[in-house]
Write a protein that holds these residues in place. Structure first.
Motif, PDB file in Angstrom:
ATOM      1  N   PRO A   1       0.795  -1.213   0.000  1.00  9.03           N
ATOM      2  CA  PRO A   1       0.000   0.000   0.000  1.00  9.03           C
ATOM      3  C   PRO A   1       0.835   1.274   0.000  1.00  9.03           C
ATOM      4  O   PRO A   1       1.918   1.301   0.548  1.00  9.03           O
ATOM      5  CB  PRO A   1      -0.820  -0.098   1.268  1.00  9.03           C
ATOM      6  CG  PRO A   1      -0.156  -1.098   2.105  1.00  9.03           C
ATOM      7  CD  PRO A   1       0.748  -1.910   1.233  1.00  9.03           C
ATOM      8  N   SER A   2       0.280   2.296  -0.591  1.00  8.82           N
ATOM      9  CA  SER A   2       0.945   3.584  -0.662  1.00  8.82           C
ATOM     10  C   SER A   2       0.774   4.364   0.623  1.00  8.82           C
ATOM     11  O   SER A   2      -0.313   4.445   1.153  1.00  8.82           O
ATOM     12  CB  SER A   2       0.357   4.389  -1.812  1.00  8.82           C
ATOM     13  OG  SER A   2       0.698   5.728  -1.712  1.00  8.82           O
TER      14      SER A   2
ATOM     15  N   SER B   1      -5.354   2.576 -10.459  1.00  9.91           N
ATOM     16  CA  SER B   1      -4.028   2.247 -10.948  1.00  9.91           C
ATOM     17  C   SER B   1      -4.072   1.731 -12.368  1.00  9.91           C
ATOM     18  O   SER B   1      -3.036   1.390 -12.911  1.00  9.91           O
ATOM     19  CB  SER B   1      -3.414   1.180 -10.050  1.00  9.91           C
ATOM     20  OG  SER B   1      -4.138  -0.024 -10.193  1.00  9.91           O
ATOM     21  N   GLY B   2      -5.235   1.595 -12.945  1.00  5.84           N
ATOM     22  CA  GLY B   2      -5.348   1.040 -14.271  1.00  5.84           C
ATOM     23  C   GLY B   2      -5.497  -0.466 -14.235  1.00  5.84           C
ATOM     24  O   GLY B   2      -5.536  -1.113 -15.254  1.00  5.84           O
ATOM     25  N   GLN B   3      -5.573  -1.055 -13.048  1.00  7.37           N
ATOM     26  CA  GLN B   3      -5.715  -2.490 -12.910  1.00  7.37           C
ATOM     27  C   GLN B   3      -7.069  -2.809 -12.313  1.00  7.37           C
ATOM     28  O   GLN B   3      -7.368  -2.418 -11.213  1.00  7.37           O
ATOM     29  CB  GLN B   3      -4.678  -3.054 -11.954  1.00  7.37           C
ATOM     30  CG  GLN B   3      -3.260  -2.767 -12.333  1.00  7.37           C
ATOM     31  CD  GLN B   3      -2.331  -3.221 -11.231  1.00  7.37           C
ATOM     32  OE1 GLN B   3      -2.753  -3.771 -10.239  1.00  7.37           O
ATOM     33  NE2 GLN B   3      -1.069  -2.970 -11.409  1.00  7.37           N
TER      34      GLN B   3
ATOM     35  N   LEU C   1      -2.227   1.566  -3.635  1.00  8.49           N
ATOM     36  CA  LEU C   1      -1.824   1.550  -2.237  1.00  8.49           C
ATOM     37  C   LEU C   1      -0.399   2.063  -2.094  1.00  8.49           C
ATOM     38  O   LEU C   1      -0.098   2.856  -1.227  1.00  8.49           O
ATOM     39  CB  LEU C   1      -1.934   0.134  -1.677  1.00  8.49           C
ATOM     40  CG  LEU C   1      -3.340  -0.472  -1.669  1.00  8.49           C
ATOM     41  CD1 LEU C   1      -3.290  -1.920  -1.205  1.00  8.49           C
ATOM     42  CD2 LEU C   1      -4.267   0.338  -0.800  1.00  8.49           C
ATOM     43  N   VAL C   2       0.485   1.576  -2.948  1.00 12.12           N
ATOM     44  CA  VAL C   2       1.885   1.961  -2.917  1.00 12.12           C
ATOM     45  C   VAL C   2       2.324   2.277  -4.338  1.00 12.12           C
ATOM     46  O   VAL C   2       2.060   1.518  -5.258  1.00 12.12           O
ATOM     47  CB  VAL C   2       2.755   0.823  -2.328  1.00 12.12           C
ATOM     48  CG1 VAL C   2       4.230   1.151  -2.396  1.00 12.12           C
ATOM     49  CG2 VAL C   2       2.363   0.537  -0.897  1.00 12.12           C
ATOM     50  N   LYS C   3       2.981   3.399  -4.504  1.00 12.12           N
ATOM     51  CA  LYS C   3       3.437   3.807  -5.837  1.00 12.12           C
ATOM     52  C   LYS C   3       4.521   2.897  -6.374  1.00 12.12           C
ATOM     53  O   LYS C   3       4.641   2.696  -7.570  1.00 12.12           O
ATOM     54  CB  LYS C   3       3.936   5.244  -5.808  1.00 12.12           C
ATOM     55  CG  LYS C   3       2.833   6.255  -5.645  1.00 12.12           C
ATOM     56  CD  LYS C   3       3.407   7.652  -5.680  1.00 12.12           C
ATOM     57  CE  LYS C   3       2.309   8.671  -5.488  1.00 12.12           C
ATOM     58  NZ  LYS C   3       2.828  10.037  -5.517  1.00 12.12           N
ATOM     59  N   SER C   4       5.332   2.345  -5.481  1.00 11.82           N
ATOM     60  CA  SER C   4       6.415   1.468  -5.896  1.00 11.82           C
ATOM     61  C   SER C   4       6.605   0.363  -4.869  1.00 11.82           C
ATOM     62  O   SER C   4       6.609   0.622  -3.659  1.00 11.82           O
ATOM     63  CB  SER C   4       7.711   2.263  -6.046  1.00 11.82           C
ATOM     64  OG  SER C   4       8.784   1.382  -6.270  1.00 11.82           O
TER      65      SER C   4
ATOM     66  N   PRO D   1       3.617  -4.469 -13.454  1.00 12.97           N
ATOM     67  CA  PRO D   1       5.011  -4.603 -13.894  1.00 12.97           C
ATOM     68  C   PRO D   1       5.888  -3.408 -13.490  1.00 12.97           C
ATOM     69  O   PRO D   1       7.087  -3.573 -13.263  1.00 12.97           O
ATOM     70  CB  PRO D   1       4.892  -4.696 -15.417  1.00 12.97           C
ATOM     71  CG  PRO D   1       3.520  -5.257 -15.642  1.00 12.97           C
ATOM     72  CD  PRO D   1       2.674  -4.694 -14.550  1.00 12.97           C
ATOM     73  N   ASP D   2       5.277  -2.232 -13.356  1.00  9.56           N
ATOM     74  CA  ASP D   2       6.068  -1.058 -12.957  1.00  9.56           C
ATOM     75  C   ASP D   2       6.225  -0.951 -11.438  1.00  9.56           C
ATOM     76  O   ASP D   2       6.793   0.009 -10.934  1.00  9.56           O
ATOM     77  CB  ASP D   2       5.461   0.228 -13.515  1.00  9.56           C
ATOM     78  CG  ASP D   2       4.057   0.509 -12.991  1.00  9.56           C
ATOM     79  OD1 ASP D   2       3.527  -0.291 -12.176  1.00  9.56           O
ATOM     80  OD2 ASP D   2       3.472   1.534 -13.385  1.00  9.56           O
ATOM     81  N   GLY D   3       5.715  -1.942 -10.691  1.00 11.18           N
ATOM     82  CA  GLY D   3       5.871  -1.962  -9.244  1.00 11.18           C
ATOM     83  C   GLY D   3       4.753  -1.308  -8.458  1.00 11.18           C
ATOM     84  O   GLY D   3       4.764  -1.328  -7.237  1.00 11.18           O
TER      85      GLY D   3
END
Length: 160
Positions: free
Chosen positions: A50-51, A59-61, A67-70, A153-155
């Motif tokens: 989570p962010s 997120s596009g998903q 939740l978490v950017k990375s 895939p971008d985390g």
């Protein structure tokens, strides 16, 4: 003398229409309050982290909330607590992410620390495993409920 029941003279179909409309309004509000987000859906597979800001942005998903950017924000063997979402995202082993409720199953306090492989509750000392939310030390007797997450895939980690 006037009738104390103003609807007594109304046709039965008019009363039914009023009752049906009221029921529809109530049902719609109830469904709206229960829907959306899927945050309470139990998860069985590794998820994402989570962010800290908990933006809730898509997120596009699959309509999940970011939740978490990375995934790099979640330490291996530890986790990140998202107070606003009442979630904790962990990374028990490198590349394996899980998400649990941050609400202790003992008396509903929010957990406040993830360290040394456990998620810790400050209220009565319960601890839970970062890998599966299982109770390590009571007084809690039930594990933390798990939530499905997805790691892009971008985390970016989001609710599934």
């Amino acid at each position: 003398m006037s009738d104390p029941n103003p609807m007594s003279g109304a046709a039965p179909s008019a009363r039914r229409a009023v009752l049906a409309a009221g029921a529809a309004v109530l049902a719609g509000g109830t469904l709206a309050a229960c829907g959306g987000g899927g945050a309470e859906a139990p998860a069985r597979e590794p998820g994402g982290a989570p962010s800290p800001e908990g933006s809730g942005a898509a997120s596009g998903q699959a309509g999940g909330k970011t939740l978490v950017k990375s995934s790099s924000e979640v330490p291996v063997g530890g986790g990140v607590i998202l107070k606003d979402q009442k979630l904790v995202v962990t990374q028990p082993t490198a590349g394996s992410f899980r998400c649990f409720s941050a609400v202790c199953t003992h008396q509903g306090c929010l957990v406040n620390k993830v360290a040394n492989g456990t998620i810790d509750c400050p209220c009565h000392g319960s601890t839970f495993q970062v890998s599966d939310g299982a109770v390590v030390k009571g007084p809690a007797t039930r594990p933390l409920p798990e939530h499905q997450i997805a790691v892009a895939p971008d985390g970016v980690i989001s609710l599934a």
